[in-house]
Design a protein around this motif. Structure first.
Motif, PDB file in Angstrom:
ATOM      1  N   SER A 175      16.693   4.837 -13.426  1.00 24.62           N
ATOM      2  CA  SER A 175      16.258   4.647 -14.545  1.00 24.62           C
ATOM      3  C   SER A 175      17.143   3.883 -15.568  1.00 24.62           C
ATOM      4  O   SER A 175      18.605   4.313 -15.406  1.00 24.62           O
ATOM      5  N   ASP A 176      16.875   2.993 -16.379  1.00 21.07           N
ATOM      6  CA  ASP A 176      17.745   2.476 -17.269  1.00 21.07           C
ATOM      7  C   ASP A 176      18.012   3.259 -18.504  1.00 21.07           C
ATOM      8  O   ASP A 176      17.038   3.209 -19.162  1.00 21.07           O
ATOM      9  N   ILE A 177      19.174   3.657 -18.621  1.00 20.27           N
ATOM     10  CA  ILE A 177      19.421   4.676 -19.938  1.00 20.27           C
ATOM     11  C   ILE A 177      20.213   4.042 -20.801  1.00 20.27           C
ATOM     12  O   ILE A 177      20.840   4.706 -21.778  1.00 20.27           O
ATOM     13  N   SER A 178      20.447   2.773 -20.618  1.00 19.98           N
ATOM     14  CA  SER A 178      21.462   2.243 -21.400  1.00 19.98           C
ATOM     15  C   SER A 178      21.425   2.217 -22.982  1.00 19.98           C
ATOM     16  O   SER A 178      22.191   2.595 -23.872  1.00 19.98           O
ATOM     17  N   LYS A 179      20.216   2.144 -23.301  1.00 20.90           N
ATOM     18  CA  LYS A 179      19.755   2.458 -24.905  1.00 20.90           C
ATOM     19  C   LYS A 179      19.780   3.633 -25.267  1.00 20.90           C
ATOM     20  O   LYS A 179      20.446   3.935 -26.562  1.00 20.90           O
ATOM     21  N   GLN A 180      19.477   4.741 -24.463  1.00 18.48           N
ATOM     22  CA  GLN A 180      19.460   5.961 -24.920  1.00 18.48           C
ATOM     23  C   GLN A 180      20.958   6.257 -25.147  1.00 18.48           C
ATOM     24  O   GLN A 180      21.284   7.267 -26.131  1.00 18.48           O
ATOM     25  N   LYS A 181      21.839   5.658 -24.336  1.00 19.98           N
ATOM     26  CA  LYS A 181      23.462   6.095 -24.329  1.00 19.98           C
ATOM     27  C   LYS A 181      23.588   5.446 -25.678  1.00 19.98           C
ATOM     28  O   LYS A 181      24.377   6.137 -26.260  1.00 19.98           O
ATOM     29  N   ILE A 182      23.360   4.263 -26.030  1.00 21.89           N
ATOM     30  CA  ILE A 182      23.863   3.576 -27.149  1.00 21.89           C
ATOM     31  C   ILE A 182      23.433   4.420 -28.399  1.00 21.89           C
ATOM     32  O   ILE A 182      24.246   4.744 -29.407  1.00 21.89           O
ATOM     33  N   TYR A 183      22.045   4.772 -28.665  1.00 23.37           N
ATOM     34  CA  TYR A 183      21.512   5.451 -29.645  1.00 23.37           C
ATOM     35  C   TYR A 183      22.112   7.051 -29.798  1.00 23.37           C
ATOM     36  O   TYR A 183      22.303   7.495 -30.884  1.00 23.37           O
ATOM     37  N   ALA A 184      22.356   7.592 -28.805  1.00 23.96           N
ATOM     38  CA  ALA A 184      23.149   8.925 -28.625  1.00 23.96           C
ATOM     39  C   ALA A 184      24.124   8.874 -29.502  1.00 23.96           C
ATOM     40  O   ALA A 184      24.701   9.581 -30.074  1.00 23.96           O
ATOM     41  N   GLU A 185      25.127   7.660 -28.969  1.00 26.79           N
ATOM     42  CA  GLU A 185      26.357   7.430 -29.500  1.00 26.79           C
ATOM     43  C   GLU A 185      26.250   7.315 -31.066  1.00 26.79           C
ATOM     44  O   GLU A 185      26.927   7.855 -31.742  1.00 26.79           O
TER      45      GLU A 185
END
Length: 605
Positions: A119-129
């Motif tokens: 699962s690509d979670i790149s965007k979730q990581k960015i917005y979690a940051e």
């Protein structure tokens, strides 16, 4: 038997190819046996192919290989594994993936295979940051407030205290968070539980003056401003409470009251601020030194004057008050305004008595200067407004922005895979993040502008305008801004560093008000006899007549506090620092209002 197997294989193939997540099947050597199109699309074009090893150096950089190797080995040993991994490709691109793997056997007895769901979670990581950074900014505002700020639960137990509150009460944070507000507030002075919780459940703000005891036993008067604190479901969780030390003000008030009492006794005994008035002849017969000093007249100049010559009220009103005193024998006239010899006004509190001297009807009028009391009243109103202003920022503006970002992230996870909806959510998150950044910046600017001494110097408006419009444009990357400039050859004004914030907020509001992609803004400077006139106009549709009178006064207007940002308040405060003026009117074309026109007049040195 074959007939039973074939449909299952077709079903597996359909699920495999149409899954929202990437799926890779590996043999025990780590070679890719099968990969769906989603998994292939995660990597740069042409890198992942069937038959390649998962940890092939042609796909990933060395750091990723070191992470994936143990993950694959652990899967074979344990039978399953899950992990979030930052993956770096040989092309230099980096992305975050959620990996979930399991060991399977073909037909239950064949060679072992590892199926890996990606699962690509790149965007979730960015917005979690991004959320983490905004929470840090929110905490920074609270931690750096000069006023004491605390949060209490429904039982009034302190669950948060900023450094200023710890300093006010003389406790360390760890010790203070062990206390209930009732431990520092005197019960005989204040019942916090019933007031905060009852009003909090109704969603109302309130302020209280209470006497608190510090850690070393010292008693202090404080102004408490409480705002309700709700969870994401609207449930009442407690209150946000701002503590302002008003001990100096209370001491001054007490001293003022004592002085007033002494002054009244002195007046009764000595004739201070007194004049004798002949009712029939309508003239001052006699005045004392105190009144003469107050108004700036000599005794001779005051003698013979009519009351209307120095009482700033109509002749009819003065006549009605004279008749009231005659009818009652004595009366408290109340607050009045006198006109001094130099034309200035002074506020006084007046009482009068009716005297009979022979056949003459006379009034003995006693007054006292209440300028200081008026000033303290204004100071109290300002302190209360400022307390409610900061509370509204923390409990409403910043809270709503963070809540919106949090909800946006949850919705993003729900619509993952739906590109149009993903884009809409991302645009919303960008907007909320930008607003929270601007709000933080505005709070800092607002605080600095109120506490920084004025140091005016010659400033060239050209670079200031350029920097301000560029900063405003960065807040709206999807808008195209057309700025029309009509500047004088010489554009130096006397201002300070905060002048750029004035232009930035006006430009920012102009862009925000224009919903179309093409934004039109104009700016013109003119040299007048009394200063530099700066005119800024836009095509944003104009400002309602009801909003214009209170546009720049968020701090003093209750309704405006809850329905606007800080930009115009900063503009007004900054302009006032320069003893300049600002006004807004409609921009009219062909009889129709098409936008707003702001006029700023900056005086010369």
């Amino acid at each position: 038997m074959t007939e039973d197997i074939e449909p299952e294989r077709d079903l597996f193939r359909m699920i495999f190819e149409n899954a929202n997540d990437g799926i890779i099947i590996l043999n025990e050597e780590g070679k890719i046996v099968l990969a769906n199109q989603k998994a292939i699309s995660f990597a740069p074009d042409g890198i992942i192919r069937e038959g390649m090893k998962l940890i092939d150096q042609k796909i990933f950089n060395e750091k990723t290989i070191k992470n994936l190797g143990p993950f694959f080995k652990s899967t074979l040993e344990k039978g399953s594994n899950e992990e979030e991994v930052k993956v770096g490709f040989v092309t230099g691109e980096e992305r975050w993936f959620g990996l979930s793997s399991s060991v399977i056997k073909e037909n239950g007895t064949g060679p072992r295979r590892v199926i890996m769901i990606i699962s690509d979670i790149s965007k979730q990581k960015i917005y979690a940051e991004m959320l983490r950074e905004n929470q840090m900014k929110y905490k920074m505002v609270m931690e750096n407030l000069h006023e004491g700020l605390g949060m209490v639960d429904l039982d009034e137990n302190l669950i948060y205290a900023n450094p200023a509150l710890c300093e006010l009460l003389g406790y360390s944070r760890s010790d203070l968070l062990k206390l209930n507000i009732g431990d520092v507030a005197h019960d005989e002075e204040f019942k916090l539980s019933s007031l905060l919780n009852e009003k909090g459940r109704k969603g109302t703000y309130d302020t209280y003056e209470i006497l608190v005891t510090t850690s070393n036993g010292v008693k202090k008067w404080m102004l408490l401003s409480a705002a309700p604190w709700f969870n994401e479901n609207g449930g009442h969780k407690g209150s946000v409470v701002l503590f302002l030390d008003i001990m100096d003000r209370k001491t001054n008030e007490k001293a003022l009251i004592e002085n007033e009492e002494k002054y009244r006794a002195t007046v009764e005994q000595s004739a201070e601020n007194i004049y004798i008035y002949d009712v029939k002849k309508e003239r001052v017969v006699e005045s004392n030194k105190a009144l003469q000093n107050l108004l700036g007249y000599t005794a001779k100049e005051l003698e013979g004057k009519k009351a209307a010559d120095f009482v700033a009220h109509t002749s009819k009103d003065i006549g009605n008050r004279i008749n009231e005193v005659i009818g009652k024998g004595q009366a408290m006239i109340g607050e009045r305004s006198y006109i001094k010899k130099n034309g200035n006004y002074v506020d006084v509190e007046v009482s009068a008595s009716h005297l009979i001297q022979g056949n003459r009807s006379m009034l003995c009028v006693v007054s006292r200067d209440i300028t200081e009391r008026k000033r303290y009243q204004a100071q109290l109103i300002e302190e209360k407004n400022r307390a409610e202003f900061y509370l509204d920022l923390l409990a409403h503006d910043m809270g709503n922005l963070l809540h919106g970002i949090h909800n946006g992230l949850e919705v993003f996870d729900m619509v993952r895979g739906n590109r149009p909806k993903e884009r809409n959510i991302l645009n919303l998150l960008r907007s909320l993040t930008g607003r929270s950044i601007k709000l933080t910046s505005d709070v800092i600017t607002f605080s600095r502008s109120r506490n920084t001494e004025i140091d005016l110097k010659e400033i060239d408006l050209g670079p200031i305008i350029t920097s301000a419009i560029e900063a405003a444009e960065r807040s709206f990357p999807d808008r195209s801004v057309s700025l029309s400039l009509d500047l004088e050859a010489t554009n130096t004004v006397y201002a300070d560093e905060f002048i750029e914030k004035v232009f930035f907020n006006l430009f920012h509001n102009s862009i925000k008000a224009q919903q179309n992609d093409k934004v039109i803004i104009g700016l013109k400077t003119s040299k007048l006899e009394n200063g530099t006139l700066i005119e800024i106009w836009d095509h944003g549709g104009g400002i309602s007549e009801n909003m214009k009178p209170m546009l720049f006064d968020r701090l003093g207007n209750v309704e405006l506090k809850r329905h606007s940002g800080m930009g115009m308040a900063i503009v007004h405060i900054t302009i006032s620092r320069y003893k300049a003026t600002i006004e807004v009117e409609d921009l009219v074309k062909d009889g129709m209002v098409i936008g707003s026109l702001f006029k700023i007049l900056l005086p010369y040195k």
